[in-house]
Design a protein around this motif. Sequence first.
Motif, PDB file in Angstrom:
ATOM      1  N   PRO A 169      27.489  55.559  51.775  1.00 43.63           N
ATOM      2  CA  PRO A 169      27.224  54.960  50.460  1.00 43.63           C
ATOM      3  C   PRO A 169      27.831  53.567  50.296  1.00 43.63           C
ATOM      4  O   PRO A 169      27.330  52.749  49.518  1.00 43.63           O
ATOM      5  CB  PRO A 169      27.865  55.958  49.483  1.00 43.63           C
ATOM      6  CG  PRO A 169      27.900  57.249  50.232  1.00 43.63           C
ATOM      7  CD  PRO A 169      28.113  56.879  51.669  1.00 43.63           C
ATOM      8  N   SER A 172      25.991  49.956  50.467  1.00 43.83           N
ATOM      9  CA  SER A 172      25.337  49.278  49.346  1.00 43.83           C
ATOM     10  C   SER A 172      26.072  48.007  48.940  1.00 43.83           C
ATOM     11  O   SER A 172      25.490  47.144  48.272  1.00 43.83           O
ATOM     12  CB  SER A 172      25.247  50.217  48.135  1.00 43.83           C
ATOM     13  OG  SER A 172      24.485  51.366  48.463  1.00 43.83           O
ATOM     14  N   GLU A 236      14.415  46.915  52.264  1.00 46.50           N
ATOM     15  CA  GLU A 236      15.003  47.593  51.116  1.00 46.50           C
ATOM     16  C   GLU A 236      15.955  48.656  51.653  1.00 46.50           C
ATOM     17  O   GLU A 236      15.554  49.544  52.398  1.00 46.50           O
ATOM     18  CB  GLU A 236      13.883  48.217  50.273  1.00 46.50           C
ATOM     19  CG  GLU A 236      14.306  48.572  48.863  1.00 46.50           C
ATOM     20  CD  GLU A 236      14.929  49.948  48.811  1.00 46.50           C
ATOM     21  OE1 GLU A 236      15.959  50.107  48.140  1.00 46.50           O
ATOM     22  OE2 GLU A 236      14.379  50.853  49.474  1.00 46.50           O
ATOM     23  N   LEU A 237      17.244  48.540  51.300  1.00 48.61           N
ATOM     24  CA  LEU A 237      18.288  49.314  51.958  1.00 48.61           C
ATOM     25  C   LEU A 237      18.101  50.816  51.814  1.00 48.61           C
ATOM     26  O   LEU A 237      18.270  51.557  52.782  1.00 48.61           O
ATOM     27  CB  LEU A 237      19.662  48.901  51.423  1.00 48.61           C
ATOM     28  CG  LEU A 237      20.856  49.561  52.127  1.00 48.61           C
ATOM     29  CD1 LEU A 237      20.902  49.190  53.594  1.00 48.61           C
ATOM     30  CD2 LEU A 237      22.152  49.155  51.424  1.00 48.61           C
ATOM     31  N   SER A 238      17.738  51.286  50.627  1.00 46.23           N
ATOM     32  CA  SER A 238      17.632  52.735  50.425  1.00 46.23           C
ATOM     33  C   SER A 238      16.526  53.335  51.288  1.00 46.23           C
ATOM     34  O   SER A 238      16.694  54.410  51.879  1.00 46.23           O
ATOM     35  CB  SER A 238      17.381  53.047  48.954  1.00 46.23           C
ATOM     36  OG  SER A 238      16.170  52.467  48.509  1.00 46.23           O
ATOM     37  N   GLY A 239      15.402  52.640  51.412  1.00 46.94           N
ATOM     38  CA  GLY A 239      14.315  53.127  52.259  1.00 46.94           C
ATOM     39  C   GLY A 239      14.703  53.127  53.718  1.00 46.94           C
ATOM     40  O   GLY A 239      14.374  54.053  54.474  1.00 46.94           O
ATOM     41  N   ARG A 241      17.757  53.375  54.894  1.00 46.98           N
ATOM     42  CA  ARG A 241      18.763  54.419  55.091  1.00 46.98           C
ATOM     43  C   ARG A 241      18.103  55.802  55.144  1.00 46.98           C
ATOM     44  O   ARG A 241      18.495  56.662  55.939  1.00 46.98           O
ATOM     45  CB  ARG A 241      19.803  54.359  53.977  1.00 46.98           C
ATOM     46  CG  ARG A 241      20.977  55.272  54.207  1.00 46.98           C
ATOM     47  CD  ARG A 241      22.201  54.808  53.436  1.00 46.98           C
ATOM     48  NE  ARG A 241      21.900  54.419  52.071  1.00 46.98           N
ATOM     49  CZ  ARG A 241      22.729  53.737  51.294  1.00 46.98           C
ATOM     50  NH1 ARG A 241      23.897  53.356  51.767  1.00 46.98           N
ATOM     51  NH2 ARG A 241      22.411  53.434  50.053  1.00 46.98           N
ATOM     52  N   GLU A 242      17.103  56.024  54.309  1.00 51.15           N
ATOM     53  CA  GLU A 242      16.384  57.300  54.331  1.00 51.15           C
ATOM     54  C   GLU A 242      15.678  57.506  55.664  1.00 51.15           C
ATOM     55  O   GLU A 242      15.718  58.596  56.240  1.00 51.15           O
ATOM     56  CB  GLU A 242      15.378  57.350  53.184  1.00 51.15           C
ATOM     57  CG  GLU A 242      14.592  58.657  53.115  1.00 51.15           C
ATOM     58  CD  GLU A 242      13.585  58.678  51.983  1.00 51.15           C
ATOM     59  OE1 GLU A 242      12.837  59.667  51.873  1.00 51.15           O
ATOM     60  OE2 GLU A 242      13.539  57.693  51.213  1.00 51.15           O
ATOM     61  N   THR A 245      18.197  58.403  58.316  1.00 53.03           N
ATOM     62  CA  THR A 245      18.662  59.775  58.200  1.00 53.03           C
ATOM     63  C   THR A 245      17.656  60.756  58.793  1.00 53.03           C
ATOM     64  O   THR A 245      18.037  61.736  59.452  1.00 53.03           O
ATOM     65  CB  THR A 245      18.906  60.129  56.727  1.00 53.03           C
ATOM     66  OG1 THR A 245      19.878  59.223  56.191  1.00 53.03           O
ATOM     67  CG2 THR A 245      19.402  61.558  56.580  1.00 53.03           C
TER      68      THR A 245
END
Length: 299
Positions: A169, A172, A236-239, A241-242, A245
């Motif tokens: 986390p 970010s 885009e960081l969240s995409g 990172r997903e 994973t």
Amino acid sequence: MSDDGPAPDGGSPADTATRSDALRARLPATRRETELLLDRLVRENRFTIAVLFPVIGAITLVGSAEGWVPDPLAFNPWFVLFGVLVMRSPLVVGVLPAIDRRAIGWIGVLIAYTYAIELVGVTTGWPYGSFEYTVSLGPMIGGVPAALPVFFIPLVMNAYLLCVLLLGPRASNGWLRLLTVIPAVVAMDVVLDPGAVAIGFWNFGGGAFYGVPLSNYAGWVLSAAVAVVTLDRAFELSGLRERLTNCEFMLDDMVSFVILWGGINLWYGNLVPVAVAVAFGIGLVRTDRFDAGLFNPFR
């Protein structure tokens, strides 16, 4: 003349048309289907790509440097490029779902920077120190290998992705990400450059660190900073990172890096680069990237 005669392979035109239709039906019709097909191809060949190729690559490159491999196989640029592209494939396939127009544009910026800074480097010696390519790496553009982005961008991308995983986390935080990825990129070059100098890919004319001048690493701080800022804007960081994973093979190219350059440095007794390569291996273990699926070719 009738069109109803036998097809060239002995079947009727109707049979040929049926086979063609069946082939077209098996081909992916959408981007998502293409991504799933590529995922499956990489996943089913992880051991070959991430373990077997770098092992063969290390043996071949050392053999070329030591004169064990005869011409035209020794340092054959097309064989080298083919091997690099195969080892890069998990990273490319892994990142593919995150590629959009914005990403393409910013990756284009990074490619332009890659050529520009290398051209300045070979011409002026800044920022990496004076060096020259001593082995052909394929077609050249102004003294710079045309395939340079294939070598440079995955290196910084692998460091970026590994740090995103390790930070969790905290990734970010843009400043923390920058201050973590820059040392990781420099550390990767601590492994790469001494090995490349040892086998004769390029030559700095001497240097304090296994034939590499310390100024080279100051140059890599600059290039790493540019790369991190560019990648931050590309994805885009969240995409990302997903995808990291859920895609267990996305860092297999770094596994290849550890095996290939760690092995080359070990052969030449470059113990500090070997230790750094091992450290990257430990980082990959912590992110569950050295798993049974990778090292079991008969699964």
